[in-house]
Scaffold this motif. Structure first.
Motif, short mmCIF file in Angstrom:
data_model
loop_
_atom_site.label_atom_id
_atom_site.label_comp_id
_atom_site.label_asym_id
_atom_site.label_seq_id
_atom_site.Cartn_x
_atom_site.Cartn_y
_atom_site.Cartn_z
N GLU A 48 6.61 49.86 -42.87
CA GLU A 48 6.40 50.44 -41.55
C GLU A 48 5.64 51.75 -41.66
OE1 GLU A 48 7.55 49.25 -38.66
OE2 GLU A 48 8.81 47.60 -39.37
N VAL A 49 4.84 52.02 -40.63
CA VAL A 49 4.18 53.32 -40.57
C VAL A 49 5.22 54.36 -40.17
CG1 VAL A 49 2.41 54.70 -39.43
CG2 VAL A 49 2.03 52.26 -39.81
N GLU A 50 5.33 55.42 -40.96
CA GLU A 50 6.22 56.52 -40.55
C GLU A 50 5.45 57.52 -39.71
OE1 GLU A 50 8.96 58.25 -43.39
OE2 GLU A 50 10.08 56.63 -42.44
N THR A 51 4.33 58.00 -40.25
CA THR A 51 3.49 58.90 -39.47
C THR A 51 2.03 58.59 -39.75
OG1 THR A 51 3.48 60.56 -41.23
CG2 THR A 51 5.11 60.85 -39.51
N ALA A 52 1.22 58.73 -38.72
CA ALA A 52 -0.23 58.66 -38.86
C ALA A 52 -0.77 59.90 -38.19
CB ALA A 52 -0.76 57.40 -38.19
N GLU A 53 -1.63 60.64 -38.90
CA GLU A 53 -2.11 61.90 -38.38
C GLU A 53 -3.62 61.99 -38.44
OE1 GLU A 53 1.42 64.41 -40.55
OE2 GLU A 53 -0.31 65.55 -39.85
N ARG A 54 -4.17 62.67 -37.45
CA ARG A 54 -5.61 62.95 -37.44
C ARG A 54 -5.74 64.37 -36.91
NH1 ARG A 54 -9.94 64.37 -37.74
NH2 ARG A 54 -11.88 63.51 -36.95
N GLY B 79 10.04 54.54 -33.81
CA GLY B 79 10.13 55.35 -35.02
C GLY B 79 8.81 55.62 -35.70
N GLN B 80 7.74 54.99 -35.24
CA GLN B 80 6.43 55.25 -35.85
C GLN B 80 5.74 56.37 -35.10
OE1 GLN B 80 4.20 51.67 -36.35
NE2 GLN B 80 6.00 50.50 -37.03
N VAL B 81 5.45 57.41 -35.82
CA VAL B 81 4.92 58.63 -35.21
C VAL B 81 3.41 58.67 -35.37
CG1 VAL B 81 4.97 61.15 -35.24
CG2 VAL B 81 7.05 59.84 -35.80
N SER B 82 2.72 58.87 -34.24
CA SER B 82 1.27 59.10 -34.29
C SER B 82 1.03 60.52 -33.80
CB SER B 82 0.53 58.10 -33.41
OG SER B 82 0.83 56.78 -33.84
N PHE B 83 0.18 61.26 -34.52
CA PHE B 83 0.05 62.68 -34.25
C PHE B 83 -1.38 63.15 -34.46
CE2 PHE B 83 0.54 67.08 -36.16
CZ PHE B 83 0.82 67.73 -34.96
#
Lengths: 449, 486
Positions: A48-54, B79-83
């Motif tokens: 699973e994706v935990e965090t994706a940042e840009r 629960g999947q965080v996009s930032f």
């Protein structure tokens, strides 16, 4: 082709020159440094994706010298109003502080108006999608390795990439810029058995994705490190030889370099006072600095003042030949800048003493402690007193006997330097520093009794 | 007063007005951010300015000013965080940032639809710190005079004081949090940190002493008596370290003085009770709520609502009011610290511990003011109870390994104790232990609860924040001490 940057090189240079011109119009000498960075990062765990940042960041910082007084100000905005405000604030500060002749900008003839600019950027896939894909691949491989060993659980797998742009302009007509890139991958593994739980990780960092360690080797190494540390226990206090593995050895090199920094020197905050020309380490040791290594993680054609560094010896046969000086710290010490206003460039520790690979170094250690992790501690920059909580392995007859934790090492850095017996051929690069494992012949280990 | 409409007004003036934004524009951005059915979506706007003055060699020859602003946009789906974040907060750039978040989302369209978000719900006002500007050029002369006085007084203490460096840094931060549930909340966070380092020298030996004061205030928060006490503290530390003997090694009883040594509970207990470490089953305390983890008499509290303390928050960085969370009550593990993300995934509620270093960082469960509550022992009796051990009053930070619970600290002010008396100062020693084991060995708790001087910071996953730590004097029967003496 950059894909994370939103400002151009020309745009950054323009902003820097605008700030410098405004300050020059008010009678100041000035230098403006403009940074812009774009980052993409993805963290995956268990598929699973935990965090994706840009993200994007930018900063303009201005230093002015007016009537012998220095002021500095910075802004994240590059618009006209923000730049005018920064000039105003820097000039105001210069009106309040006391003059300091050493704070003036470098003489123009010290600046690297031209000269070699090492390659700091290489193309790589850097989109957020590419990071999700890379983190996903690492996570799948880590998951597969964990599934094959009941003691293991895969933690987070991360892919991160950065593109950066930097422009520097001065009122002496200097204006140069540099484009740089950085790619990193790391993965965390947890191991558990009846003795308890432990986590460890493995990471790789380069200026291009192609040069990174493979996902397979990163995940396998993280798993191996975690498993090897299971069953760690304290041992009794004693004096013994200590082998710092390359990762911890790099920290020791950093401590030496920190003590030779001009700021530490002129502030008398260094345990190596007046070091030039003095033998501070055994004659088999050399420490080299190279600013120009192509794609080196700490390479650069000039520092934050516009002055070039040089390929040189810091330690030659154990004797200190060079300090890390800015114009300001150099003047405080009566010397010229060495082009190290932003710290040291790529460093390499080498030794002419008998050496070998990891197995050979374990044999040279004989019976003693291998240090794989510093868990926390302190180097007192003034006294050189050094103390650390460490993790590692107990070795007897050149063979690992068991993992060790809950022990401390203590000594003074000068004594540790003098006690270096060998540097291994198991060289690793940790950021700016390349070194093999470092063998110190005698240290105080603190354990149970 | 601060928070509520007062802070919102300030945020409108500092953040929204100059960028041409209004609440309707924020609503449009939130609709775009949460429109695909996010479980949680928020925007965090932040503007800060900083001014500093630096003394060295008896003179203030350096000063600095910095200003920055930006917005962080976050959406969470299962629960999947996009930032994404941006330093540009004009509406066009804000929508770009929000769209960047949408492109990162991998599992949209499964939650409830969130169209028509109009931020209207407000946070309450608070009295924890004033909504004032700490950063003012008008104060420059006064600060410079204070720094020069620090230099004079430190040198006057003892001829062995070789060098004094001192620094003051004032920061004004204004934040605005807007979320997809319609909340719009602001806070104004003034802060000033005054710090100093002295070097003492005798017979070619050098030693260092350091001290500082941190306040949610400007110049008016720094009285002469506090500054003089700070100077005395730094110089005494350096002079003691000048004559310090090598620290002993081995397992021994340790007495920790009041105030900053409370960082022990921050490291040994606090980090292991942050919600994210429990959701991911990483903490050594995982699954142990309700169990006895410490000796009776050990009560550890995190409280973000203490007036004047640097870990206090009118609202956390997700807009939640701070709570008093009893982490350990009379030795029993009773509470976790939560932010909205982890609370939502753990069927709990936020305890107001959602904090972030800046708009460019994601919030996570973080401590605020964490301390061990008073016991009943007389501090003098605690020291007198030691046959041979260490008495430590100041540390230079500390670390913990969440998974194993192993923590360590290095002393910068400590004494060897023999037969109940302080024998001599000892050089930096590293103390190590395992959280749940050390807690069981707390045998005496004093009645002199004190907090750090406002210099405590906490690092987690690369994010640094100001916190506060505290404790009364206490005795731990068994801790590993590592020094240079064999």
């Amino acid at each position: 082709m950059t894909m994370l940057l939103t400002h151009s090189e020309v745009g950054l240079c323009d902003a820097a020159q605008r700030a410098v011109e405004l300050a020059a119009r008010r009678g100041a000498r000035a230098r403006a440094s403009v940074h812009h960075e774009g980052v993409a990062k993805a963290a995956m765990r268990g598929g699973e994706v935990e965090t994706a940042e840009r993200s994007g960041s930018q900063n303009l910082s201005l230093t002015v010298v007016h009537e012998g007084r220095r002021g500095s100000a910075s802004t994240a905005g590059f618009d006209k109003a923000a730049i005018e405000r920064v000039v105003e604030e820097a000039m105001l500060i210069a009106a309040y502080v006391e003059p300091d002749a050493d704070a003036d900008l470098p003489p123009p003839d010290a600046l690297a108006f031209s000269g070699p600019a090492p390659q700091l950027y290489a193309d790589s896939p850097r989109s957020p999608e590419a990071m999700l894909e890379a983190a996903g691949a690492l996570d799948r491989i880590a998951g597969g390795i964990a599934a094959s060993d009941s003691r293991l659980r895969a933690g987070e797998s991360v892919a991160a990439t950065t593109e950066g742009l930097w422009a520097l302009a001065t009122s002496d007509g200097f204006c140069r810029s540099a484009l740089r890139s950085n790619d990193a991958r790391w993965t965390v593994m947890l191991a558990q058995d009846e003795s308890g739980s432990i986590s460890d990780f493995c990471q790789s960092q380069e200026r291009q994705a192609d040069a990174l360690s493979s996902a397979q080797s990163l995940a396998q190494e993280a798993a191996d490190r975690a498993c090897r540390s299971l069953g760690a226990r304290a041992i009794d206090s004693r004096r013994c030889p200590v082998l710092f593995d390359p990762r911890t050895a790099a920290t020791l090199v950093d401590i030496i370099a920190g003590a030779l920094n001009g700021v530490a020197q002129y502030r008398r905050m260094s345990f190596l006072p007046d070091p030039l020309g003095r033998a501070l380490a055994p004659a088999h040791l050399d420490l080299q600095e190279d600013p120009f290594e192509p794609l080196g993680l700490a390479s650069g054609g000039f520092d934050g003042e516009g002055i070039a560094g040089s390929t040189r010896a810091i330690l030659r046969s154990g004797v200190v030949e060079g300090l890390f000086l800015s114009t300001f710290s150099g003047r405080k010490l009566g010397m010229a800048s060495t082009g190290n206003a932003d710290g040291y460039y790529n460093l390499r520790l080498t030794s002419t003493a008998p050496s070998g690979d990891r197995a050979a170094m374990l044999r040279m250690l004989g019976t003693g402690l291998v240090v794989t992790h510093f868990q926390g501690g302190k180097t007192d920059p003034a006294s050189g007193n050094w103390t650390q909580a460490v993790r590692g392995f107990w070795v007897e007859g050149g063979e690992i006997v068991h993992a060790v934790t809950d022990v401390t090492l203590a000594g003074t850095v000068p004594a540790m330097l003098n006690g270096i017996r060998a540097v291994g051929r198991d060289v690793e690069r940790m950021g700016a520093i390349r070194t093999g494992s470092i063998l110190i012949e005698d240290m105080q280990l603190g354990g149970w009794a | 007063m601060n928070g509520g409409e007062i802070a919102l007004e300030r945020a409108r003036a500092k953040l929204l007005g100059p960028s041409g934004l209004d609440e309707a524009a924020i609503g449009r951005a939130l609709n775009e951010l949460a429109g695909r059915g996010a479980d949680l979506a928020d925007l965090y706007f932040e503007a800060s300015s900083m001014r500093s003055w630096q003394l060295e060699g008896g003179r203030v020859t350096q000063g600095g000013f910095a200003m920055r602003q930006g917005v962080g946009a976050r959406s969470v789906h299962r629960g999947q965080v996009s930032f994404a974040h941006s330093a540009d907060i004009r509406e066009g750039a804000l929508l770009e940032t929000v769209r960047a978040v949408r492109t990162l989302e991998r599992s949209g369209g499964v939650g409830r639809d969130r169209q028509g978000i109009a931020p209207g719900r407000r946070a309450a006002a608070h009295d924890l710190y004033p909504a004032l500007d700490a950063v003012s050029i008008e104060d420059a002369s006064a600060w410079i005079a204070i720094l020069e006085r620090i230099d004079e007084r430190a040198r006057a203490q003892d001829p062995r004081i070789l060098r004094v460096d001192a620094n003051v840094r004032a920061t004004d931060t204004t934040v605005l949090v807007a979320d997809a549930d319609g909340m719009l909340a602001g806070d104004v966070r003034p802060m000033t940190i005054l710090s100093m380092v002295v070097i003492a020298e005798q017979d070619g030996r050098r030693a260092r002493g350091q001290a500082g004061l941190g306040r949610h205030a400007g110049l008016e928060g720094f009285d002469a008596a506090s500054i003089d006490a700070m100077v005395a503290s730094a110089t005494v530390m350096a002079l003691n370290n000048l004559v310090a003997i090598p620290a002993p090694v081995g397992e021994m009883p340790v007495v920790l003085g009041p105030g900053y040594p409370g960082v022990l509970f921050h490291e040994a207990v606090g980090h292991g009770l942050e919600g994210d470490h429990h959701r991911k089953h990483l903490s050594a305390f995982d699954g142990r709520l309700g169990e006895r983890i410490a000796a009776p008499g050990v009560t550890v509290i995190d409280d973000g609502g203490m007036a004047g303390r640097l870990g206090s928050l009118g609202i956390d960085d997700e807009g939640t009011a701070p709570e008093r969370t009893v982490l350990v009550e009379d030795g029993i593990l009773t509470g976790l610290m939560q932010d909205r993300l982890n609370a939502g995934l753990m069927n709990a509620r936020s305890t107001g511990n959602g904090r972030r270093q800046s708009y460019a960082h994601l919030p996570m469960p973080r401590m605020t003011n964490t301390f061990l509550a008073n016991g009943r022992a007389d501090p003098a009796d605690i020291i007198a109870s030691i046959d041979r051990g260490i008495y430590a009053t100041e540390f230079d930070g500390g670390q913990v390994d969440i998974v194993t619970g192993r923590f360590n600290f290095t002393t910068i002010a400590a004494w060897l104790v023999e037969k109940g008396r302080l024998v001599a100062p000892v050089r930096g020693a590293t103390l190590i232990g395992v959280g749940h084991e050390a807690l069981r060995h707390v045998s005496m708790v004093g009645e002199d609860l004190a907090f750090d001087s406002g210099m405590a910071t906490c690092g987690k996953q690369g994010q640094s924040l100001h916190v506060s730590v505290g404790q009364p004097t206490l005795r731990i029967d068994r801790l590993m001490v590592g020094g240079q003496a064999g």
